[in-house]
Design a protein around this motif. Structure first.
Motif, PDB file in Angstrom:
ATOM      1  N   ASP A 193      41.372 -18.531  12.003  1.00 14.97           N
ATOM      2  CA  ASP A 193      41.788 -17.519  12.970  1.00 14.97           C
ATOM      3  C   ASP A 193      42.747 -16.526  12.294  1.00 14.97           C
ATOM      4  O   ASP A 193      43.306 -16.804  11.241  1.00 14.97           O
ATOM      5  N   VAL A 194      42.923 -15.381  12.931  1.00  9.66           N
ATOM      6  CA  VAL A 194      43.649 -14.272  12.296  1.00  9.66           C
ATOM      7  C   VAL A 194      45.088 -14.636  11.910  1.00  9.66           C
ATOM      8  O   VAL A 194      45.557 -14.294  10.821  1.00  9.66           O
ATOM      9  N   ILE A 195      45.768 -15.371  12.776  1.00  9.49           N
ATOM     10  CA  ILE A 195      47.168 -15.710  12.489  1.00  9.49           C
ATOM     11  C   ILE A 195      47.251 -16.642  11.288  1.00  9.49           C
ATOM     12  O   ILE A 195      48.047 -16.434  10.365  1.00  9.49           O
ATOM     13  N   THR A 196      46.394 -17.647  11.271  1.00  8.43           N
ATOM     14  CA  THR A 196      46.383 -18.569  10.130  1.00  8.43           C
ATOM     15  C   THR A 196      45.971 -17.835   8.861  1.00  8.43           C
ATOM     16  O   THR A 196      46.526 -18.058   7.790  1.00  8.43           O
ATOM     17  N   GLN A 197      45.023 -16.911   9.001  1.00  7.69           N
ATOM     18  CA  GLN A 197      44.605 -16.099   7.846  1.00  7.69           C
ATOM     19  C   GLN A 197      45.791 -15.394   7.215  1.00  7.69           C
ATOM     20  O   GLN A 197      45.995 -15.460   6.013  1.00  7.69           O
ATOM     21  N   ASP A 198      46.569 -14.733   8.045  1.00  7.61           N
ATOM     22  CA  ASP A 198      47.711 -13.980   7.543  1.00  7.61           C
ATOM     23  C   ASP A 198      48.712 -14.897   6.851  1.00  7.61           C
ATOM     24  O   ASP A 198      49.241 -14.573   5.797  1.00  7.61           O
ATOM     25  N   ARG A 199      48.947 -16.045   7.463  1.00  2.56           N
ATOM     26  CA  ARG A 199      49.916 -16.983   6.888  1.00  2.56           C
ATOM     27  C   ARG A 199      49.453 -17.491   5.524  1.00  2.56           C
ATOM     28  O   ARG A 199      50.212 -17.544   4.577  1.00  2.56           O
ATOM     29  N   ILE A 200      48.178 -17.861   5.464  1.00  5.51           N
ATOM     30  CA  ILE A 200      47.658 -18.395   4.198  1.00  5.51           C
ATOM     31  C   ILE A 200      47.663 -17.324   3.110  1.00  5.51           C
ATOM     32  O   ILE A 200      48.001 -17.588   1.958  1.00  5.51           O
ATOM     33  N   LEU A 201      47.326 -16.095   3.507  1.00  7.20           N
ATOM     34  CA  LEU A 201      47.340 -15.014   2.518  1.00  7.20           C
ATOM     35  C   LEU A 201      48.742 -14.791   1.960  1.00  7.20           C
ATOM     36  O   LEU A 201      48.932 -14.598   0.763  1.00  7.20           O
TER      37      LEU A 201
END
Ligand SMILES: Nc1ncnc2c1ncn2[C@@H]1O[C@H](COP(=O)(O)OP(=O)(O)O)[C@@H](O)[C@H]1O
Ligand SMILES: [Mg+2]
Length: 333
Positions: A193-201
């Motif tokens: 999901d978008v929030i997890t994407q941002d965090r992982i990036l």
């Protein structure tokens, strides 16, 4: 210093209808401590290139030419059989894979074996490569978990007890377990999901800063590349159509395909919204279009584009592009 140099690499897959020309005459360099973003739509050959570098190509893949030079050694010389297929179990390659060059897979969510605890799978990988006792390997995994942001008590959970984001973090921990010099991350956040994407990036960025590791970050999302990488290579239908420093390519792109990608992901200029994608779809790589492979979808295509393949030219220092009308596009901005 150049850590990895892929030179004029061509990889084809054998299929019932002929040859899939998945990667053709691709050249990229990755220096130590730098992140190269590899972008392009699905089907452009990004994963094939990554598998060639990590020497994990499937059996129907044939190397038709080129070199993959890692720290001065041509990996293909070590592993390539006479028919062009790779011996993925080659001893020297096995020493390099994971320990020197590791990979965060696109399908990370299924990368762990469901019947073993996640932590044990990482511990086992460490013990297979290092002369180290279980307890010490476990301590390393604790340290890695802390680094990627998974609570330590999760080491003894099974894959199904992890969320998607947690599995992806565990995969990153696995990729880092042997302190590699180069990590290939293939769409590491696409399934999240978008929030997890941002965090992982953000974590990948921090990791790069803290460890000085080199990375090839593969994605179809140019906004990710803008955030994370200092160099970019744009792939279309098996070829590099544009490459250079991220700042230069994003500001002064000179290939219509790059222009189209940028228009599809306007996040570079702030807004998190997907605009119109490039009309049409990538070609069948068994029978790619004559001339420029992008011509059937290109808004600027002229007769020459249907006949002649445009060479990759250096349009400004370190910035290469393959379009007959690159100078017009470059000059127009
Ligand atoms: N094992 C395979 N056999 C035949 N064709 C394949 C195989 N793997 C990928 N391809 C084809 O090779 C091309 C490039 O695929 P891929 O490297 O996965 O691109 P990307 O990662 O950019 O989506 C596509 O046309 C794809 O269908
Ligand atoms: Mg892929």
């Amino acid at each position: 210093m150049v850590l990895l140099s892929v030179q004029d690499l061509t990889i084809h897959y054998k299929v019932a209808s002929g040859w899939v020309r998945a990667v053709e005459n691709v050249s990229i360099d990755v220096d130590s401590k730098e992140t190269l973003g590899l972008v392009g739509e699905s089907g452009s050959g990004k994963t094939t290139l990554a598998y060639a570098i990590t020497q994990l190509l499937p059996k129907n893949a044939y190397v038709k030419g080129g070199k993959i030079i890692y720290q001065g050694k041509d990996l293909l010389k070590l592993s390539m059989k006479d028919d062009g297929t790779l011996d993925i179990f080659n001893e020297e390659i096995r020493k390099i894979r994971w320990k020197d060059i590791s990979m965060i897979f696109q399908a990370a969510l299924n990368a762990f074996n469901p019947v073993y605890k996640v932590g044990d799978q990482i511990i086992e990988a460490i013990m297979a490569h290092k002369d180290i006792e279980y307890e010490d390997a476990r301590k390393e995994v604790e340290r890695l978990y802390e680094f990627v942001g998974i609570p330590k008590d999760r080491i003894d959970n099974y894959p199904h007890e992890y969320s998607g984001g947690m599995k992806q973090r565990a995969m990153i921990a696995m990729a880092l377990a042997l302190s590699p010099r180069l990590v290939l991350a293939d769409e590491p956040t696409t399934a999240l999901d978008v929030i997890t994407q941002d965090r992982i990036l953000l974590e990948i960025q921090n990791l790069q800063k803290e460890t000085g590791i080199s990375m090839i970050l593969i994605t179809h999302d140019v906004s990710v590349v803008a955030e994370v990488s200092n160099k970019v290579a744009v792939m279309y239908a098996g070829k590099i159509v544009e490459k250079g420093s991220t700042v230069e390519v994003f500001k002064h792109y000179a290939h219509p395909y790059t222009e189209g990608l940028m228009a599809s992901f306007p996040t570079i200029v702030g807004e998190k919204r997907r605009l119109a994608s490039i009309p049409g779809s990538p070609p069948d790589l068994v029978n790619p279009p004559k001339g420029c492979r992008f011509h059937p979808r290109c808004p600027y295509a002229k007769d020459i584009c249907m006949e002649q393949e445009p060479p990759l030219i250096e349009i400004s220092p370190g910035h290469f592009t393959a379009c007959h009308f690159a100078r017009e596009l470059y000059g127009g901005k």
